[in-house]
Design an enzyme around this catalytic site. Structure first.
Site, PDB file in Angstrom:
ATOM      1  N   TYR A 222      12.392  -6.704  -4.704  1.00  0.00           N
ATOM      2  CA  TYR A 222      11.234  -6.534  -3.802  1.00  0.00           C
ATOM      3  C   TYR A 222       9.877  -6.534  -4.479  1.00  0.00           C
ATOM      4  O   TYR A 222       8.858  -6.397  -3.819  1.00  0.00           O
ATOM      5  CB  TYR A 222      11.390  -5.203  -3.039  1.00  0.00           C
ATOM      6  CG  TYR A 222      12.681  -5.130  -2.290  1.00  0.00           C
ATOM      7  CD1 TYR A 222      12.826  -5.772  -1.070  1.00  0.00           C
ATOM      8  CD2 TYR A 222      13.775  -4.466  -2.828  1.00  0.00           C
ATOM      9  CE1 TYR A 222      14.032  -5.753  -0.398  1.00  0.00           C
ATOM     10  CE2 TYR A 222      14.986  -4.439  -2.162  1.00  0.00           C
ATOM     11  CZ  TYR A 222      15.108  -5.087  -0.955  1.00  0.00           C
ATOM     12  OH  TYR A 222      16.298  -5.071  -0.297  1.00  0.00           O
TER      13      TYR A 222
ATOM     14  N   ASP B  43       8.079  -8.860  -6.285  1.00  0.00           N
ATOM     15  CA  ASP B  43       7.158  -9.990  -6.118  1.00  0.00           C
ATOM     16  C   ASP B  43       6.498  -9.925  -4.746  1.00  0.00           C
ATOM     17  O   ASP B  43       5.278 -10.025  -4.618  1.00  0.00           O
ATOM     18  CB  ASP B  43       7.918 -11.313  -6.278  1.00  0.00           C
ATOM     19  CG  ASP B  43       8.739 -11.333  -7.550  1.00  0.00           C
ATOM     20  OD1 ASP B  43       8.161 -11.575  -8.614  1.00  0.00           O
ATOM     21  OD2 ASP B  43       9.953 -11.057  -7.475  1.00  0.00           O
TER      22      ASP B  43
ATOM     23  N   TYR C 273      17.722   0.245 -11.405  1.00  0.00           N
ATOM     24  CA  TYR C 273      18.664  -0.876 -11.428  1.00  0.00           C
ATOM     25  C   TYR C 273      20.066  -0.360 -11.733  1.00  0.00           C
ATOM     26  O   TYR C 273      20.234   0.807 -12.116  1.00  0.00           O
ATOM     27  CB  TYR C 273      18.224  -1.910 -12.483  1.00  0.00           C
ATOM     28  CG  TYR C 273      16.846  -2.468 -12.205  1.00  0.00           C
ATOM     29  CD1 TYR C 273      16.619  -3.282 -11.102  1.00  0.00           C
ATOM     30  CD2 TYR C 273      15.760  -2.159 -13.022  1.00  0.00           C
ATOM     31  CE1 TYR C 273      15.355  -3.788 -10.821  1.00  0.00           C
ATOM     32  CE2 TYR C 273      14.490  -2.666 -12.756  1.00  0.00           C
ATOM     33  CZ  TYR C 273      14.297  -3.474 -11.649  1.00  0.00           C
ATOM     34  OH  TYR C 273      13.046  -3.958 -11.376  1.00  0.00           O
TER      35      TYR C 273
ATOM     36  N   ARG D 206      11.110   1.815 -10.707  1.00  0.00           N
ATOM     37  CA  ARG D 206      11.549   0.654 -11.485  1.00  0.00           C
ATOM     38  C   ARG D 206      10.558  -0.499 -11.329  1.00  0.00           C
ATOM     39  O   ARG D 206       9.567  -0.384 -10.580  1.00  0.00           O
ATOM     40  CB  ARG D 206      12.943   0.239 -11.021  1.00  0.00           C
ATOM     41  CG  ARG D 206      12.946  -0.434  -9.657  1.00  0.00           C
ATOM     42  CD  ARG D 206      14.358  -0.784  -9.202  1.00  0.00           C
ATOM     43  NE  ARG D 206      14.323  -1.833  -8.181  1.00  0.00           N
ATOM     44  CZ  ARG D 206      15.358  -2.216  -7.454  1.00  0.00           C
ATOM     45  NH1 ARG D 206      16.523  -1.625  -7.631  1.00  0.00           N
ATOM     46  NH2 ARG D 206      15.246  -3.187  -6.573  1.00  0.00           N
ATOM     47  N   GLY D 207      10.852  -1.618 -11.996  1.00  0.00           N
ATOM     48  CA  GLY D 207      10.119  -2.868 -11.767  1.00  0.00           C
ATOM     49  C   GLY D 207       8.629  -2.751 -11.988  1.00  0.00           C
ATOM     50  O   GLY D 207       8.158  -2.310 -13.039  1.00  0.00           O
ATOM     51  N   GLU D 208       7.859  -3.128 -10.975  1.00  0.00           N
ATOM     52  CA  GLU D 208       6.403  -3.146 -11.130  1.00  0.00           C
ATOM     53  C   GLU D 208       5.691  -2.332 -10.042  1.00  0.00           C
ATOM     54  O   GLU D 208       4.889  -1.448 -10.322  1.00  0.00           O
ATOM     55  CB  GLU D 208       5.908  -4.606 -11.107  1.00  0.00           C
ATOM     56  CG  GLU D 208       4.402  -4.705 -11.171  1.00  0.00           C
ATOM     57  CD  GLU D 208       3.880  -6.062 -11.622  1.00  0.00           C
ATOM     58  OE1 GLU D 208       4.576  -6.760 -12.379  1.00  0.00           O
ATOM     59  OE2 GLU D 208       2.752  -6.408 -11.211  1.00  0.00           O
ATOM     60  N   ASP D 209       6.012  -2.618  -8.793  1.00  0.00           N
ATOM     61  CA  ASP D 209       5.208  -1.994  -7.740  1.00  0.00           C
ATOM     62  C   ASP D 209       5.512  -0.508  -7.551  1.00  0.00           C
ATOM     63  O   ASP D 209       4.592   0.311  -7.448  1.00  0.00           O
ATOM     64  CB  ASP D 209       5.403  -2.758  -6.418  1.00  0.00           C
ATOM     65  CG  ASP D 209       4.380  -2.331  -5.382  1.00  0.00           C
ATOM     66  OD1 ASP D 209       3.179  -2.368  -5.698  1.00  0.00           O
ATOM     67  OD2 ASP D 209       4.773  -1.927  -4.274  1.00  0.00           O
TER      68      ASP D 209
HETATM   69  O1  TRH Z   1      12.453  -4.333  -6.472  1.00  0.00           O
HETATM   70  P1  TRH Z   1      11.968  -4.411  -7.869  1.00  0.00           P
HETATM   71  O2  TRH Z   1      12.989  -4.360  -8.893  1.00  0.00           O
HETATM   72  O3  TRH Z   1      11.152  -5.715  -8.006  1.00  0.00           O
HETATM   73  C1  TRH Z   1      10.768  -6.514  -9.076  1.00  0.00           C
HETATM   74  C2  TRH Z   1      11.439  -7.850  -8.933  1.00  0.00           C
HETATM   75  O4  TRH Z   1      12.774  -7.732  -9.327  1.00  0.00           O
HETATM   76  C3  TRH Z   1      10.744  -8.850  -9.781  1.00  0.00           C
HETATM   77  O5  TRH Z   1      11.432 -10.083  -9.828  1.00  0.00           O
HETATM   78  C4  TRH Z   1      10.536  -8.303 -11.147  1.00  0.00           C
HETATM   79  O6  TRH Z   1       9.923  -9.225 -11.923  1.00  0.00           O
HETATM   80  C5  TRH Z   1       9.725  -7.056 -11.027  1.00  0.00           C
HETATM   81  O7  TRH Z   1      10.480  -6.096 -10.291  1.00  0.00           O
HETATM   82  C6  TRH Z   1       9.270  -6.496 -12.323  1.00  0.00           C
HETATM   83  O8  TRH Z   1      10.926  -3.208  -8.144  1.00  0.00           O
HETATM   84  P2  TRH Z   1       9.452  -2.938  -7.637  1.00  0.00           P
HETATM   85  O9  TRH Z   1       8.485  -3.840  -8.319  1.00  0.00           O
HETATM   86  O10 TRH Z   1       9.227  -1.511  -7.800  1.00  0.00           O
HETATM   87  O11 TRH Z   1       9.445  -3.274  -6.101  1.00  0.00           O
HETATM   88  C7  TRH Z   1      10.061  -2.472  -5.147  1.00  0.00           C
HETATM   89  C8  TRH Z   1       9.269  -2.520  -3.855  1.00  0.00           C
HETATM   90  O12 TRH Z   1      10.017  -1.951  -2.806  1.00  0.00           O
HETATM   91  C9  TRH Z   1       7.963  -1.745  -3.916  1.00  0.00           C
HETATM   92  O13 TRH Z   1       6.971  -2.419  -3.172  1.00  0.00           O
HETATM   93  C10 TRH Z   1       8.297  -0.426  -3.232  1.00  0.00           C
HETATM   94  C11 TRH Z   1       9.252  -0.916  -2.194  1.00  0.00           C
HETATM   95  N1  TRH Z   1      10.186   0.060  -1.619  1.00  0.00           N
HETATM   96  C12 TRH Z   1      10.076   0.346  -0.274  1.00  0.00           C
HETATM   97  O14 TRH Z   1       9.156  -0.149   0.401  1.00  0.00           O
HETATM   98  N2  TRH Z   1      10.976   1.192   0.285  1.00  0.00           N
HETATM   99  C13 TRH Z   1      11.976   1.777  -0.428  1.00  0.00           C
HETATM  100  O15 TRH Z   1      12.784   2.538   0.160  1.00  0.00           O
HETATM  101  C14 TRH Z   1      12.060   1.494  -1.810  1.00  0.00           C
HETATM  102  C15 TRH Z   1      13.148   2.140  -2.639  1.00  0.00           C
HETATM  103  C16 TRH Z   1      11.166   0.623  -2.382  1.00  0.00           C
END
Ligand code: TRH
Length: 384
Positions: free
Chosen positions: A13, A15, A193, A270-273
């Site tokens: 999620y 990106d 993860y 995790r990830g970025e956001d």
């Molecule tokens: O989901 P992520 O692992 O996403 C990414 C992608 O894998 C990408 O390809 C990679 O390069 C990058 O990580 C580093 O983790 P991230 O970035 O934290 O994104 C999760 C999103 O989901 C974030 O916007 C928060 C949202 N979220 C919700 O809206 N509700 C939820 O219940 C949860 C657990 C997360």
């Protein structure tokens, strides 16, 4: 100004999480006319339930959300084109950009990293090998020489209001089927993860001297927790061992995820956001970094740990750095997970103050959308 943001959902999620946040902020705070092109609308629907993944076009929260299909190739280019994370915009669209009387400002939004080299590369141009177009590399980051971090206005007020309202918190947790806070409870959220050492963490939490409530996001974290407890990984599941109570919750919409972070005392992200949102929450965090080929993530993790723990006195600095390493499966010295965890857990009050200071310090730099708008403005005025 018209903006086109292109986003390919590589996996998970992050990106789309970043692209969606940026699109909304540009529309809401800068009056931008934003079109967001997404190849997989299902992922966006999970972050924002009013999105209908079956529609090729729809306006949601002020953003013109488009399915990235053949329609993208023939679309009239906007004034600003954002290519999220090098997602390769369609050739035909590029040709229309090149044929425009005033070609759009073309920006590649890069992944976040705390590494030093980012400052030197932020804003650099790159000529297209064939077409009369220049792409600029825009790097988010943690220092004034980078493009900053996404932070919408009013975020801290919303956070503080939520944290100060016991009614808002109680109503929120009850909606997610998470029990009311007990006296002296330590509330922890878990999003990671599949390769995180979750069983070790559960062991550590169950031995905690006070009640712990672990709020687990649906997905890989919940699967590991369910395996350990021998229970279901479905949302609504509750499990208990010793002082540890676990609640598996559904995947919530983005604004609700912020509330989870605001309402917990420690957040595993995790990830970025989610990693950035946890920093805005002003609460201690543990980052599970996205694993990259040839261990590239190890340097990224250490550079963040170095910046984040700067100013923390020993043994806290070491507690943070070692825990981040062991949580990410990296060599953290001779000590066991259990020992490293105990030291991290024991330093939480100091780490909380530190997290608050860190959030204020980071907020001193201009946010990413503001910097992007300024960057684009300069490029348009200079005609590059
Ligand atoms: O989901 P992520 O692992 O996403 C990414 C992608 O894998 C990408 O390809 C990679 O390069 C990058 O990580 C580093 O983790 P991230 O970035 O934290 O994104 C999760 C999103 O989901 C974030 O916007 C928060 C949202 N979220 C919700 O809206 N509700 C939820 O219940 C949860 C657990 C997360």
């Amino acid at each position: 100004m018209r903006w086109d943001i292109f986003c390919k959902v590589v996996d998970n999620y992050g990106d789309i999480g970043v692209s969606w946040r940026l699109a909304r902020q540009l529309a809401a705070e800068y009056g931008a006319d934003v079109r967001l092109w997404v190849d997989e609308l299902d992922s966006l629907e999970r972050l924002c339930a009013v999105v209908d993944a079956t529609l090729p076009a729809q306006v949601v929260q002020g953003v013109d959300v488009r399915r990235w299909d053949e329609q993208a190739a023939t679309a009239r280019p906007a004034d600003v084109v954002i290519e999220a994370f090098g997602c390769d915009i369609p050739e035909a669209y590029l040709a229309s950009m090149a044929a425009s009387a005033a070609p759009p400002v073309w920006v590649n939004l890069e992944y976040l990293s705390a590494e030093d080299w980012v400052a030197g590369c932020h804003g650099l141009p790159s000529r297209h090998p064939r077409l009369p177009l220049t792409r600029h590399f825009f790097f988010p980051g943690f220092t004034g020489e980078t493009g900053g971090l996404i932070r919408e206005s009013g975020l801290y007020d919303a956070r503080d209001a939520f944290q100060a309202s016991s009614v808002a918190k109680r109503t929120f947790w009850s909606r997610l089927q998470v029990p009311r806070r007990e006296r002296n409870e330590w509330r922890v959220s878990l999003f990671c993860y599949a390769n995180a050492p979750v069983p070790d963490l559960l062991k550590g939490l169950s031995a905690h001297p006070h009640p712990v409530r672990l709020v687990v996001a649906q997905g890989p974290a919940a699967i590991q927790v369910a395996d350990w407890f021998g229970c279901s990984s479905e949302p609504g599941t509750q499990a208990e061992l010793g002082n540890l109570g676990v609640s598996i919750i559904q995947f919530v919409e983005q604004p609700d995820y912020d509330k989870i972070l605001w309402g917990c005392d420690l957040n595993f992200v995790r990830g970025e956001d989610s990693f950035v949102r946890a920093q805005w929450a002003g609460r201690p965090l543990a980052w599970h970094i996205y694993p990259q080929a040839e261990g590239a993530h190890e340097v990224k993790l250490s550079e963040f740990a170095r910046r984040y723990s700067h100013g923390l006195h020993e043994p806290r600095r070491e507690a943070v750095e070692r825990f981040l390493r062991v949580w990410n499966g990296l060599d953290a010295g001779a000590a066991s997970f259990e020992e490293i965890w105990r030291s991290f857990a024991a330093n939480q009050s100091a780490l909380r103050l530190h997290a608050e200071e860190w959030a204020w310090k980071l907020a001193e730099q201009a946010n990413l959308a503001a910097q992007l708008v300024e960057f684009v403005d300069k490029k348009r005025r200079s005609g590059v």
